[in-house]
Write an enzyme that holds these catalytic residues in place. Structure first.
Site, PDB file in Angstrom:
ATOM      1  N   ASP A  17       3.279  -4.631   7.795  1.00  0.00           N
ATOM      2  CA  ASP A  17       2.034  -3.873   7.816  1.00  0.00           C
ATOM      3  C   ASP A  17       0.881  -4.884   7.900  1.00  0.00           C
ATOM      4  OD1 ASP A  17      -0.314  -2.616   7.150  1.00  0.00           O
ATOM      5  OD2 ASP A  17       0.369  -1.913   5.183  1.00  0.00           O
ATOM      6  N   LYS A  38     -10.481  -1.205  10.253  1.00  0.00           N
ATOM      7  CA  LYS A  38     -10.672  -2.378   9.381  1.00  0.00           C
ATOM      8  C   LYS A  38     -11.040  -3.611  10.190  1.00  0.00           C
ATOM      9  CE  LYS A  38      -7.220  -0.598   6.146  1.00  0.00           C
ATOM     10  NZ  LYS A  38      -7.964  -0.161   4.974  1.00  0.00           N
ATOM     11  N   CYS A  67      -4.705   2.260  -3.827  1.00  0.00           N
ATOM     12  CA  CYS A  67      -3.507   2.831  -3.156  1.00  0.00           C
ATOM     13  C   CYS A  67      -2.327   1.897  -3.289  1.00  0.00           C
ATOM     14  CB  CYS A  67      -3.775   3.141  -1.694  1.00  0.00           C
ATOM     15  SG  CYS A  67      -5.000   4.409  -1.461  1.00  0.00           S
ATOM     16  N   GLN A 122      -4.334  -5.499   6.857  1.00  0.00           N
ATOM     17  CA  GLN A 122      -5.323  -6.428   6.286  1.00  0.00           C
ATOM     18  C   GLN A 122      -5.224  -7.822   6.905  1.00  0.00           C
ATOM     19  OE1 GLN A 122      -7.725  -5.520   4.386  1.00  0.00           O
ATOM     20  NE2 GLN A 122      -7.028  -3.555   3.599  1.00  0.00           N
ATOM     21  N   HIS A 175       0.877  -1.171   0.000  1.00  0.00           N
ATOM     22  CA  HIS A 175       0.000   0.000   0.000  1.00  0.00           C
ATOM     23  C   HIS A 175       0.921   1.230   0.000  1.00  0.00           C
ATOM     24  CE1 HIS A 175      -2.825   2.905   1.863  1.00  0.00           C
ATOM     25  NE2 HIS A 175      -3.785   2.112   1.449  1.00  0.00           N
TER      26      HIS A 175
HETATM   27  N1  PMP Z   1      -1.816  -0.980   4.596  1.00  0.00           N
HETATM   28  C1  PMP Z   1      -2.743  -1.704   3.988  1.00  0.00           C
HETATM   29  C2  PMP Z   1      -2.399  -3.073   3.488  1.00  0.00           C
HETATM   30  C3  PMP Z   1      -4.025  -1.179   3.829  1.00  0.00           C
HETATM   31  O1  PMP Z   1      -4.970  -1.900   3.226  1.00  0.00           O
HETATM   32  C4  PMP Z   1      -4.309   0.114   4.302  1.00  0.00           C
HETATM   33  C5  PMP Z   1      -5.669   0.747   4.141  1.00  0.00           C
HETATM   34  N2  PMP Z   1      -6.279   0.507   2.928  1.00  0.00           N
HETATM   35  C6  PMP Z   1      -3.299   0.818   4.949  1.00  0.00           C
HETATM   36  C7  PMP Z   1      -2.061   0.243   5.082  1.00  0.00           C
HETATM   37  C8  PMP Z   1      -3.505   2.174   5.490  1.00  0.00           C
HETATM   38  O2  PMP Z   1      -4.377   2.132   6.558  1.00  0.00           O
HETATM   39  P1  PMP Z   1      -4.980   3.452   7.189  1.00  0.00           P
HETATM   40  O3  PMP Z   1      -5.541   4.249   6.052  1.00  0.00           O
HETATM   41  O4  PMP Z   1      -6.031   2.935   8.117  1.00  0.00           O
HETATM   42  O5  PMP Z   1      -3.877   4.142   7.887  1.00  0.00           O
END
Ligand code: PMP
Length: 410
Positions: free
Chosen positions: A203, A229, A367, A206, A126
């Site tokens: 990270d 999430k 993203c 997910q 991401h």
């Molecule tokens: N990492 C991953 C794999 C994500 O899916 C996301 C959110 N789509 C993020 C980081 C960022 O998370 P946040 O916007 O809640 O900070």
């Protein structure tokens, strides 16, 4: 509890937002990878906090402040248990995965990364686990290198092994890809990073919502995730690292609550985690996160993972069954995400048309532009599932995609 022992229809009824019509059709919510829906217990916990316990934490001697402080710190203990951290103080509250990664970049990164150092970032990341490292690398004269992936969306571990060297300071990888659903072999990757003397940041945005996560078993140096999430409110998340790591790092934001003592001559900082939590935090978010963890713990994360694995198969089959569609992301290990394209139809058109049928999909690059670029795509449509989805919703998705096909056939 096993997945079979859970009454999933009753579980679904815990989520008020799922019980509504949009555009005259029953809502089919397939965007949980962007944010999950919230069970009533979480909404109630936040309301209860404001109705009974609202006060600023850590600073007050009065009853309400003590209540709020206790609620806040109790959740830190719950978080630690949930991810098997050794000590609640290892869990720093942040806004979400994004802020957690930026915290690590600004503290660990700024003090440990120098000119000529290499940061290996998986192609599956991401943007939140790439851009902060690009910013840091630009400042320090370091280099960000992509760990390649194959056409199925699996990281190339041989290439990764070959990239690791004495120059590698940091490896960044997600536990589960939001764009393709790939579950990455993070424990193995951590072992490999450590073999080269590198640090690894995982990270888990997910992963934590969808499977049991044990940060110690993974063996990463940093692990981050977002509350929103995993059934909790927005604006709260966690950055985890061993206590000794946090204690070795400087603060990043200055202000109240992160100090030991302050004078114009000399200011000293509080120990972790307070050192990294300057200012009044998101207390309601923490309270909601605690309720979400209780809720998920009662369901049982193994049951959640098993239920979602079943749903994933059903949804993949439903999408595959629509003529002209192709799944994007076919890794052997996958969780919760069905990314796909349809011949001759832009993903945004897919999403707009399915929305008319009440089916909420996400479309775009998710993203994760490097993933799309690697696969030669501008965008995909993405159905992401959570335990509260149903096999009937897979049929609704297939029907909505059938409607898309009809429109584009003429
Ligand atoms: N990492 C991953 C794999 C994500 O899916 C996301 C959110 N789509 C993020 C980081 C960022 O998370 P946040 O916007 O809640 O900070």
């Amino acid at each position: 509890m096993t997945a079979a022992a859970v009454d999933w229809a009753r579980v679904r009824a815990d989520f008020p937002a799922l019980d509504q019509k949009v555009r005259g059709k029953p809502l089919v919510y397939l965007d949980s990878a962007a944010t999950s829906q919230k069970p009533r217990v979480v909404i109630d916990a936040v309301r209860h906090y404001y109705e009974r316990d609202n006060a600023n934490i850590h600073r007050g001697v009065h009853w309400l402040s003590e209540q709020a402080t206790k609620a806040y710190e109790d959740v830190r203990k719950k978080v630690a248990r949930f991810i098997n951290a050794a000590d609640p103080r290892e869990c720093v509250f942040v806004r979400g995965a994004t802020e957690g990664i930026n915290l690590i970049a600004q503290t660990w990164g700024r003090t440990r990364i120098g000119a000529g150092d290499e940061i290996l970032v998986s192609t599956l990341e991401h943007h939140s686990n790439l851009v902060p490292w690009q910013m840091l690398a630009a400042e320090k004269g370091a280099r960000v290198r992509p760990i390649p992936m194959n056409d199925a969306g699996e990281l190339d571990l041989d290439a990764y092994a070959a990239m690791l060297s004495g120059k590698t300071r940091l490896v960044c990888v997600n536990h589960v890809s939001n764009a393709l659903g790939t579950v990455n072999p993070v424990a193995r990757m951590a072992e490999m990073a450590h073999g080269a003397g590198a640090t690894i940041l995982v990270d888990g945005a997910q992963a934590v919502p969808h499977m049991p996560v044990d940060v110690r078993a993974i063996g990463a140096d940093f692990y981050v995730f977002s509350g929103h999430k995993m059934c909790a409110p927005t604006g709260i998340g966690v950055a985890w690292a061993p206590l000794a790591t946090w204690e070795s790092l400087p603060p990043w934001q200055g202000g109240g609550d992160m100090i030991a003592s302050v004078s114009f001559e000399k200011t000293t900082y509080a120990p972790a985690p307070a050192r990294f939590e300057a200012g009044t935090p998101n207390i309601e978010g923490v309270v909601g996160l605690g309720a979400a963890i209780d809720y998920l713990t009662a369901l049982g994360m193994p049951a959640v993972a098993a239920r979602e694995a079943e749903l994933l198969k059903v949804f993949e089959a439903a999408v595959r069954g629509v003529p002209g569609t192709r799944l994007v992301g076919t890794a052997r290990e996958k969780a919760g995400v069905v990314s796909f394209v349809m011949e001759g139809v832009h993903p945004h058109d897919i999403g707009t048309i399915t929305d008319r049928e009440g089916v909420a999909l996400r479309t775009g690059h998710h993203c994760a532009e490097p993933v799309m670029r690697r696969l030669g795509l501008a965008a995909t449509a993405r159905a992401s599932v959570a335990f509260y989805n149903t096999p009937q919703e897979a049929a609704a998705l297939a029907a909505a995609l059938g409607a898309v096909r009809e429109i584009f056939r003429t």
